[in-house]
Design a protein around this motif. Structure first.
Motif, PDB file in Angstrom:
ATOM      1  N   MET A  10     -31.600 -97.315  -5.108  1.00  0.00           N
ATOM      2  CA  MET A  10     -31.114 -98.584  -5.631  1.00  0.00           C
ATOM      3  C   MET A  10     -29.744 -98.379  -6.272  1.00  0.00           C
ATOM      4  N   GLU A  11     -28.767 -99.211  -5.910  1.00  0.00           N
ATOM      5  CA  GLU A  11     -27.417 -99.127  -6.450  1.00  0.00           C
ATOM      6  C   GLU A  11     -27.263-100.130  -7.595  1.00  0.00           C
ATOM      7  N   ILE A  12     -26.745 -99.654  -8.719  1.00  0.00           N
ATOM      8  CA  ILE A  12     -26.639-100.486  -9.913  1.00  0.00           C
ATOM      9  C   ILE A  12     -25.177-100.579 -10.344  1.00  0.00           C
ATOM     10  N   VAL A  56     -25.651-107.599 -15.087  1.00  0.00           N
ATOM     11  CA  VAL A  56     -25.796-106.402 -14.266  1.00  0.00           C
ATOM     12  C   VAL A  56     -26.145-106.845 -12.848  1.00  0.00           C
ATOM     13  N   LYS A  57     -25.632-106.126 -11.868  1.00  0.00           N
ATOM     14  CA  LYS A  57     -25.912-106.426 -10.465  1.00  0.00           C
ATOM     15  C   LYS A  57     -26.465-105.157  -9.817  1.00  0.00           C
ATOM     16  N   PHE A  58     -27.509-105.329  -9.008  1.00  0.00           N
ATOM     17  CA  PHE A  58     -28.032-104.166  -8.310  1.00  0.00           C
ATOM     18  C   PHE A  58     -28.447-104.544  -6.895  1.00  0.00           C
ATOM     19  N   TYR A  59     -28.384-103.546  -6.017  1.00  0.00           N
ATOM     20  CA  TYR A  59     -28.730-103.728  -4.610  1.00  0.00           C
ATOM     21  C   TYR A  59     -29.886-102.805  -4.273  1.00  0.00           C
ATOM     22  N   ILE A  60     -30.900-103.350  -3.604  1.00  0.00           N
ATOM     23  CA  ILE A  60     -32.036-102.555  -3.172  1.00  0.00           C
ATOM     24  C   ILE A  60     -32.286-102.830  -1.693  1.00  0.00           C
ATOM     25  N   SER A  61     -32.400-101.781  -0.904  1.00  0.00           N
ATOM     26  CA  SER A  61     -32.633-101.943   0.533  1.00  0.00           C
ATOM     27  C   SER A  61     -34.102-102.269   0.780  1.00  0.00           C
ATOM     28  N   TYR A  62     -34.376-102.853   1.938  1.00  0.00           N
ATOM     29  CA  TYR A  62     -35.764-103.148   2.291  1.00  0.00           C
ATOM     30  C   TYR A  62     -36.562-101.850   2.458  1.00  0.00           C
ATOM     31  N   LEU A  63     -35.891-100.786   2.886  1.00  0.00           N
ATOM     32  CA  LEU A  63     -36.555 -99.493   3.001  1.00  0.00           C
ATOM     33  C   LEU A  63     -37.018 -99.010   1.632  1.00  0.00           C
ATOM     34  N   ASP A  64     -36.151 -99.158   0.629  1.00  0.00           N
ATOM     35  CA  ASP A  64     -36.506 -98.785  -0.742  1.00  0.00           C
ATOM     36  C   ASP A  64     -37.662 -99.646  -1.239  1.00  0.00           C
ATOM     37  N   VAL A  65     -37.617-100.945  -0.912  1.00  0.00           N
ATOM     38  CA  VAL A  65     -38.696-101.856  -1.301  1.00  0.00           C
ATOM     39  C   VAL A  65     -40.028-101.356  -0.747  1.00  0.00           C
ATOM     40  N   GLU A  66     -40.034-100.977   0.541  1.00  0.00           N
ATOM     41  CA  GLU A  66     -41.262-100.513   1.182  1.00  0.00           C
ATOM     42  C   GLU A  66     -41.716 -99.170   0.617  1.00  0.00           C
ATOM     43  N   GLU A  67     -40.760 -98.310   0.261  1.00  0.00           N
ATOM     44  CA  GLU A  67     -41.114 -97.015  -0.322  1.00  0.00           C
ATOM     45  C   GLU A  67     -41.755 -97.174  -1.694  1.00  0.00           C
ATOM     46  N   ARG A  68     -41.480 -98.297  -2.348  1.00  0.00           N
ATOM     47  CA  ARG A  68     -42.096 -98.583  -3.647  1.00  0.00           C
ATOM     48  C   ARG A  68     -43.483 -99.207  -3.490  1.00  0.00           C
ATOM     49  N   GLY A  69     -43.903 -99.418  -2.240  1.00  0.00           N
ATOM     50  CA  GLY A  69     -45.244 -99.930  -1.999  1.00  0.00           C
ATOM     51  C   GLY A  69     -45.334-101.419  -1.772  1.00  0.00           C
ATOM     52  N   PHE A  70     -44.199-102.090  -1.533  1.00  0.00           N
ATOM     53  CA  PHE A  70     -44.189-103.533  -1.311  1.00  0.00           C
ATOM     54  C   PHE A  70     -43.761-103.813   0.134  1.00  0.00           C
ATOM     55  N   GLU A  95     -29.536-108.288  -2.979  1.00  0.00           N
ATOM     56  CA  GLU A  95     -28.556-108.122  -4.042  1.00  0.00           C
ATOM     57  C   GLU A  95     -28.985-109.030  -5.183  1.00  0.00           C
ATOM     58  N   VAL A  96     -29.240-108.438  -6.332  1.00  0.00           N
ATOM     59  CA  VAL A  96     -29.776-109.177  -7.469  1.00  0.00           C
ATOM     60  C   VAL A  96     -28.777-109.147  -8.622  1.00  0.00           C
ATOM     61  N   THR A  97     -28.465-110.319  -9.151  1.00  0.00           N
ATOM     62  CA  THR A  97     -27.594-110.427 -10.318  1.00  0.00           C
ATOM     63  C   THR A  97     -28.409-110.974 -11.482  1.00  0.00           C
ATOM     64  N   VAL A  98     -28.387-110.264 -12.599  1.00  0.00           N
ATOM     65  CA  VAL A  98     -29.152-110.660 -13.777  1.00  0.00           C
ATOM     66  C   VAL A  98     -28.197-110.834 -14.945  1.00  0.00           C
ATOM     67  N   THR A  99     -28.239-112.000 -15.572  1.00  0.00           N
ATOM     68  CA  THR A  99     -27.389-112.280 -16.733  1.00  0.00           C
ATOM     69  C   THR A  99     -28.263-112.607 -17.930  1.00  0.00           C
ATOM     70  N   PHE A 152     -33.103-117.569  -4.282  1.00  0.00           N
ATOM     71  CA  PHE A 152     -33.151-116.777  -3.058  1.00  0.00           C
ATOM     72  C   PHE A 152     -32.247-117.434  -2.028  1.00  0.00           C
ATOM     73  N   ALA A 153     -31.028-116.908  -1.873  1.00  0.00           N
ATOM     74  CA  ALA A 153     -30.048-117.522  -0.980  1.00  0.00           C
ATOM     75  C   ALA A 153     -29.740-116.582   0.170  1.00  0.00           C
TER      76      ALA A 153
END
Length: 218
Positions: free
Chosen positions: A1-3, A11-25, A72-76, A100-101
């Motif tokens: 995951m890139e932060i 803060v903005k972070f990017y998570i790949s679908y591969l990373d999502v699946e590796e986390r069990g989702f 890509e998730v942006t949290v304020t 979700f856009a």
């Protein structure tokens, strides 16, 4: 995951679908299962907090952009006055409602997130650590032999995971920090939650893990 830390409140972070699946989702879970998507989000926020020192206090405004290979998730973090009124909210109300856009589809609108972590001094009581061999727990078990901590060990995806749950009555915030500091000398933290480990992992010790490790391997 890139932060990427944008500023003090964003803060903005990017998570790949591969990373999502590796986390069990799965992809379907994060889009169509509210509980699973929230579980994934808070796992990622724990990691963001550790790596980018982004404290989750007060209302959070979240925008998720669907990319070809990930999210890509942006949290304020909304700013509050002493009387609890919101200040410096990001963009306008419609932008805050675009959750979700997709790049080639219109945004799906959701209600605004409720305020979370309203108490800034709330202490974290649950932690998960990842390691390769059971014997790695021995020095930790010896050093924390007389510390009352609920502990469990699970095996998941070719790794072992140590779950700890501190009692808020028995442990002060300073106690927890000191104990976590000791454990961090030997193991690295993991974003996996106990729910994910219980659902998909193999239980090794579901109770009194550190005591059992000391008994069977010490």
């Amino acid at each position: 995951m890139e932060i990427e830390r944008i500023n003090d409140n964003t803060v903005k972070f990017y998570i790949s679908y591969l990373d999502v699946e590796e986390r069990g989702f799965s992809r379907d879970e994060i889009w169509f299962n509210k509980d699973k998507s929230e579980e994934l989000f808070w796992e990622m926020m724990d990691e963001v907090n550790e790596e980018a020192d982004f404290v989750m206090e007060g209302p959070l405004w979240i925008q998720v952009q669907a990319m070809d290979k990930g999210l890509e998730v942006t949290v304020t973090r909304a700013q509050l006055t002493k009387d609890g009124q919101k200040l410096d909210l990001p963009d306008d109300i419609e932008e805050r409602r675009k959750m979700f856009a997709s790049e080639d589809t219109e945004a799906t609108e959701f209600d605004e997130f409720e305020p979370v972590f309203d108490e800034p001094d709330i202490k974290k009581l649950e932690y998960t650590f990842v390691f390769s061999e059971i014997e790695e727990l021995l020095p930790i078990a010896r050093r924390l032999m007389y510390v009352p901590i609920e502990s469990a060990v699970y095996y998941f995806d070719n790794k072992y995971y140590l779950y700890l749950n501190f009692d808020e009555i028995l442990h002060s915030e300073e106690d927890i920090k000191n104990n976590i500091s000791i454990i961090s000398e030997y193991l690295r933290t993991s974003p996996l939650t106990i729910h994910r480990l219980e659902e998909y992992g193999k239980p090794i010790f579901v109770k009194d893990a550190l005591s059992n490790v000391l008994h069977y391997f010490g």
